[in-house]
Every structure is written in structure tokens, then in C-alpha cells.
Design an enzyme around this catalytic site. Structure first.
Site, PDB file in Angstrom:
ATOM      1  N   SER A 259     -10.362  -0.005   6.722  1.00  0.00           N
ATOM      2  CA  SER A 259      -9.566  -0.013   5.648  1.00  0.00           C
ATOM      3  C   SER A 259      -8.984  -1.294   4.925  1.00  0.00           C
ATOM      4  CB  SER A 259      -8.671   0.947   5.471  1.00  0.00           C
ATOM      5  OG  SER A 259      -9.463   2.500   5.371  1.00  0.00           O
TER       6      SER A 259
ATOM      7  N   SER B 136      -9.965   1.944   2.546  1.00  0.00           N
ATOM      8  CA  SER B 136      -9.084   2.618   1.733  1.00  0.00           C
ATOM      9  C   SER B 136      -7.994   1.725   0.930  1.00  0.00           C
ATOM     10  CB  SER B 136      -8.055   3.711   2.700  1.00  0.00           C
ATOM     11  OG  SER B 136      -7.394   2.990   3.559  1.00  0.00           O
TER      12      SER B 136
ATOM     13  N   LYS C 284       0.958  -1.195  -0.066  1.00  0.00           N
ATOM     14  CA  LYS C 284      -0.065  -0.030  -0.112  1.00  0.00           C
ATOM     15  C   LYS C 284       0.919   1.265  -0.008  1.00  0.00           C
ATOM     16  CE  LYS C 284      -3.960   1.984   2.642  1.00  0.00           C
ATOM     17  NZ  LYS C 284      -5.011   1.960   3.761  1.00  0.00           N
TER      18      LYS C 284
END
Lengths: 489, 97
Positions: free
Chosen positions: A180, A156, A79
Site C-alpha cells: 500500500s 491504499s 494518511k
């Protein structure tokens, strides 16, 4: 090369160890697929093919020498919130569009130390603020399930879920501040684990809300998630909230006997409106667990439906403080103004997107002198009530299960109000407030053939049993999440 | 608690974000805050606020240098090249003549 893409981490490691495949072959298969589908899915902000092939060559050398590392040759997506030395780290914000860290986050360093191969940095909501990945400065990633429908892969950590579900990474990292990792994993048919707060170091991870941010793994199977978590977890003296705890699984999770487990259902969630599909699949998995001998009990977390409001006070408050550092002076974007204050204001106006600004204004409002007690401290008290209620619930059961979301993935062009988007976090935020581990695992397909997930929730540092129960549910659900099947190619 | 347009502008000023009144009202901040008000009804008498889930006290370490000679590396991401060449961060003037 298709067969390589469908391998789980567990299977890939077996084949790498036996010499049936090489890390370079495996990595090249992923790079080819990224080349082919990466732009359409928009799941990577930065792809690192040279680094990946160098990592893979080093892995192959270690296999040849007979001393491989635990995840040697496993190609993952990171990420783009984890700082990676020499590789652009953007947090999906214009503010950090060209930021190249001179240091490595603890989590990404641990993956280097485990021999994993870095394919690139995955897309996300700007500063991890969102549930659809639509707030990314680089545009939203796309859910590979029924790709023609242009659905969200969640947020997210939506770049990682898009990449793993489509076979553009074998597994990856996420961060979970209010859901997330778990929400995007649920609506892409993947396993997403939010570990106990403090189990994985936050050092070098771009901060959103420091008392809630939790790095964790995203993978296609529970065993794969356990292997990734084994690499990520462990004490780090550079993070003052890092716990003196570890997590380790060799090869695969040991089986836990369901007959010995008492599983709790949260009474208060009964009144929450969820889709018929979610209800049907959740009930089916509960009856599977019951048939296999688990005892099902009802527990009460009285204020759990207030967790969302408490979260949307605490998280923006912490964010408004954390994001104060982006002042355009030492790194990141700078937009010159007429004087220093004007430069700050223009820089931050241009560098942050709308959702980030909204949360920072809300965060500042709830921390202002006139509202600090009424909002921020009241939310912190409600947080205590929720955490204490979980403690009491775990006196009556070993683990808790609940849905991960109300329904399946929404179209990216859905036009919801901010509050409607926030409501998507309903089933996930309380676990962040309490700091307890929770894993979203696929529980089946809805009638529209899109995946749904459910969560297993445990006490602090009971991450192992959380995953062990998730593994049973995964087996009962039997969801086929092979990337070539999901993407149809 | 409802915040006036002026109060919201004050918050935006405090966090150094230039924003027009129009944009600010489009952000529907009032509806978010109004929704947060539901927490006021919860009785939290004698409840100790929880500010972090970590149970341990903050660890201490010896005050020793762990990184040194990193000036050039730190300056690499500086947005102003003029200062960088001299080994400094160049920032806008903060004092009057």
C-alpha cells in the site's frame, strides 16, 4: 509560488535554514495549491489550514531563534489512518466518518516533535483495504499524471501519492500491509518506502492486519524519504511489536559504492507476465547497475508466487479480528436495531463498505474451526517458507531488486474482479509476510508516458542500504517528477 | 473447500454483519476461497507456522496507571448523547425484563 512547490524536502530545508524562504511562505504555497486543485484530485479527506499555519509560525519562530528541529517547516500530508488529536480520523470509512481522536498516534507525534507542518489527512482505501483507493467512503483520489484520463493513484495510500505527485504536499505518510505504499508510489512516479516491520510504531494507526501493517514515508526523492523515515522511526513502548532499532540520516543519504554490492534477481518472478515497458525499464536499470560495477546474481524464493494467496488468508483473518471493535457502542457509527445483536448488525452493515465486508467474511471463513488448520495455519507455514527463503537468498546477495508492478496506472473505472485486483499486489506482498524492508523507486517512463517503479528489498533492519541502492537507481532513471510538470500547471 | 450459502451466512452472523443472500453471492467469496485452495498443494511438513515477523518476545512493563481522569475525553466520541450527559456509555438493553 511555483518554485516553492517544486522544492524537494532537502532543498526546502536548505532554504529555510538560510532564511531564503519562511515556513509560512512554504505552507501558504501548499495551502493555495490545495485550495485550487484539492477538490478535483480528492486527495485530502480533511484539510487543516489553521493547524498548518500555526505549525508554520512555530517553525519560523524556532528558525529565528536559531534552534530549528530536523523537519522544521516541512508541510506534509498524513494518511487518514493515523490518529491525530482533535482532528477527524476516518480510515476512509463511514464507520469513523465523525471520529475525532483524543490522542495522537506515535508516528504523527514524531512528526510534530520534528517540526513538520500538518496540511491535512489524506484519502485512502477504506481501512487501507485496496490497491486503487476506490474503496474510500469519500470517493477515490485521482492520479495527477495525465489527469484527464482519470487514473488511479494506487492504493491504499493513494491520497498521499496523489497529493505528493501533484504538489499538494511535499511528502507524506503511508502504511503498507501488502504493498500500500510501494504500489501507489510506483504508478505516480514517487519513492515509497516500506521499512522493516517494527521500525515505525503502529500505535495510534487504525489496525488492518497487525502482523503486516507497516507505516512508512512517501516522497519525491529517496533522500526525502530517508529524512521522513528518520522522523518516523524508533522504538515505542506503546507498540509491543516495536523493535529496539532506529534509523537516522542527517541531510542526505551517504553514497554506497556499487562495486561492493551483490544484487539478487528473483528467479521465480521471471515467469510472471509483465508489460513490455516494465521489462524494458527494469532491464535497463539492471544493466546500469552492472555497468557501474555491481555484481548481479540470481536467487530463488521458491514459494514467492504463493505469497499472494497466503497474504489473502492472513490479512483478512487479522482484519476480521481487528475490526470486531467497531460495534457502535463507544465511538463511531451506531444504527439502532430491535435489540443489541440487531444494532450491531445494522451498524456494521451500514458502516463498512463492500470490500471490507468481503475480507471480513473471508477472514472469518479461514479462521472457522473446520478450516483453521487448512487455511490459516497452512498460510502461516507458507509464510515461514517465504521468510526463510529470503534469509537464504541474502546469504548470496546484499540486496534484491524486482519490479513494483506489472504495468502503469489503470483507469479508475476499470472493472476488475476481486481476484484481478488482488493480483496487483503480486510483487509486494511477500516482503510484508517476511517483515523485510522494501523501497519502490521510479525506474522510468513507459511508452504511454506514465511512470513505473522498481523495488529494492533488503534484510531486516537493512533499511539504510535499501535506500542507498534506491538512490542510485533514482539517478539512473532520471525521472522528472516535479509536481508542476506532472500536473501541467 | 467450498462453503454453502448457509455457512457464509453463519460467518456473516458471527461477525455481526447483516447481509442479504443476494449481496453475499455478488461478493464472489467462493471464487476467492477457491483460489486460496492452491496453498493446500504445498508440502509444509515440519514447518513451524509464522504468526509475526517480530523476532523479539513481547516486552513487559510495570502495572502502573499511565492515564487517568480521562472519562470525559473518552466519552466525547460516544454515539449516544443521553448517556454522555450522565457520564456513561448508553447501550441497548441486553437483558429481558
Amino acid at each position: 509560488m511555483t518554485h516553492l512547490i517544486n522544492l524537494t524536502i532537502t532543498k526546502a530545508l536548505q532554504k529555510l535554514k538560510s532564511g531564503e524562504i519562511t515556513a509560512t511562505e512554504l505552507t501558504q504555497a501548499y495551502l493555495d495549491r490545495i485550495e485550487k486543485f484539492g477538490a478535483d484530485l480528492n486527495c485530502y479527506i480533511t484539510v487543516t489550514p489553521e493547524r498548518a499555519l500555526a505549525d508554520a509560525a512555530a517553525s519560523d519562530a524556532r528558525y529565528a531563534a536559531g534552534n530549528p528541529l530536523p523537519l522544521d517547516g516541512i508541510p506534509i500530508g498524513m494518511k487518514d489512518l493515523f490518529a491525530t488529536r482533535g482532528i477527524r480520523t476516518t480510515a476512509a470509512s463511514k464507520m469513523l466518518e465523525n471520529f475525532i481522536p483524543e490522542y495522537e498516534s506515535t508516528v504523527s507525534q514524531k512528526f510534530i516533535d520534528s517540526g513538520a507542518v500538518l496540511l491535512g489527512k489524506t484519502n485512502l482505501d477504506e481501512f487501507a483495504m485496496g490497491t486503487t483507493s476506490k474503496t474510500s467512503f469519500f470517493g477515490a483520489p485521482i492520479n495527477p499524471w495525465q489527469i484527464e484520463k482519470n487514473l488511479t493513484p494506487g492504493g491504499s495510500s493513494g491520497g498521499t501519492t496523489s497529493a505528493v505527485a501533484s504538489g499538494l504536499a511535499i511528502g507524506g505518510t503511508g502504511t503498507d500491509t501488502g504493498g500500500s505504499i510501494r504500489f501507489p508510489a510506483a504508478i505516480t512516479g514517487l519513492v515509497g518506502m516500506k521499512p522493516t516491520y517494527g521500525l515505525c510504531s503502529r500505535w495510534g494507526c487504525v489496525a488492518f492486519a497487525s502482523s503486516l501493517d507497516t507505516p512508512g514515508p512517501i516522497a519525491r526523492t529517496v533522500d526525502d524519504a530517508a529524512l521522513l523515515l528518520s522522523a518516523m522511526a524508533g522504538h515505542d513502548e506503546k507498540d509491543s511489536t516495536s523493535a529496539a532499532a532506529n534509523f537516522y540520516v542527517k541531510d542526505e543519504l551517504p553514497i554506497i559504492e556499487l562495486k561492493k554490492l551483490r544484487i539478487g534477481l528473483i528467479k521465480e518472478f521471471d515467469s510472471v507476465e509483465i508489460s513490455n515497458d516494465m521489462k524494458r525499464l527494469f532491464d535497463a536499470r539492471i544493466s546500469d547497475l552492472k555497468s557501474a560495477g555491481a555484481e548481479i546474481v540470481t536467487v530463488s524464493i521458491p514459494n514467492i508466487l504463493d505469497a499472494l494467496a497466503a497474504y489473502y488468508i492472513i490479512a483478512p483473518a487479522e482484519a476480521s479480528s481487528n475490526l470486531a471493535r467497531y460495534d457502535g457502542m463507544r465511538y463511531g457509527l451506531r444504527v439502532e436495531g430491535s435489540d443489541l445483536i440487531d444494532t450491531y448488525k445494522k451498524t456494521r452493515a451500514a458502516g463498512f463498505g463492500e470490500e471490507v465486508k468481503r475480507r471480513m467474511v473471508v477472514g472469518t471463513a479461514v479462521l472457522s474451526s473446520e478450516s483453521y488448520e487448512v487455511y490459516f495455519m497452512q498460510a502461516a507455514r507458507v509464510r515461514r517458507l517465504i521468510a526463510d527463503a529470503f534469509d537464504r537468498a541474502f546469504e548470496q546477495c546484499d540486496l534484491i531488486v524486482c519490479p513494483s508492478s506489472a504495468g502503469t496506472a489503470l483507469p479508475l473505472d476499470s472493472d476488475l474482479t476481486p481476484l484481478e485486483y488482488y493480483a496487483l499486489d503480486l510483487f509486494t506482498v511477500a516482503q510484508n509476510l517476511a517483515g523485510i524492508p522494501a523501497c519502490s523507486v521510479p525506474c522510468g517512463l513507459a511508452e504511454n508516458k506514465l511512470p513505473l517503479g522498481m523495488q529494492v528489498v533488503g534484510q531486516k533492519f537493512d533499511d539504510m542500504r535499501v535506500l542507498q541502492l534506491a538512490k542510485h537507481i533514482e539517478k539512473f532513471a532520471g525521472l522528472d517528477n516535479k509536481p508542476t510538470k506532472i500536473l501541467g500547471k | 473447500m467450498a462453503f454453502s450459502k448457509q455457512q457464509l451466512q453463519k460467518f456473516a452472523h458471527l461477525i455481526r454483519i447483516e447481509i442479504s443472500d443476494e449481496k453475499l453471492s455478488e461478493m464472489k467469496i467462493d471464487s476467492v476461497i477457491e483460489w486460496l485452495d492452491k496453498l493446500q498443494k504445498i508440502d509444509t511438513t515440519n514447518v513451524v507456522p509464522m504468526l509475526s515477523p517480530s523476532a523479539h518476545s513481547l516486552p513487559r512493563r510495570s502495572d502502573i496507571v499511565t492515564e487517568k481522569n480521562s472519562r470525559d475525553s473518552i466519552l466525547k466520541n460516544a454515539p449516544d448523547d443521553a448517556g454522555k450527559a450522565r457520564g456513561y456509555f448508553a447501550v441497548p438493553k441486553v437483558m429481558d425484563e
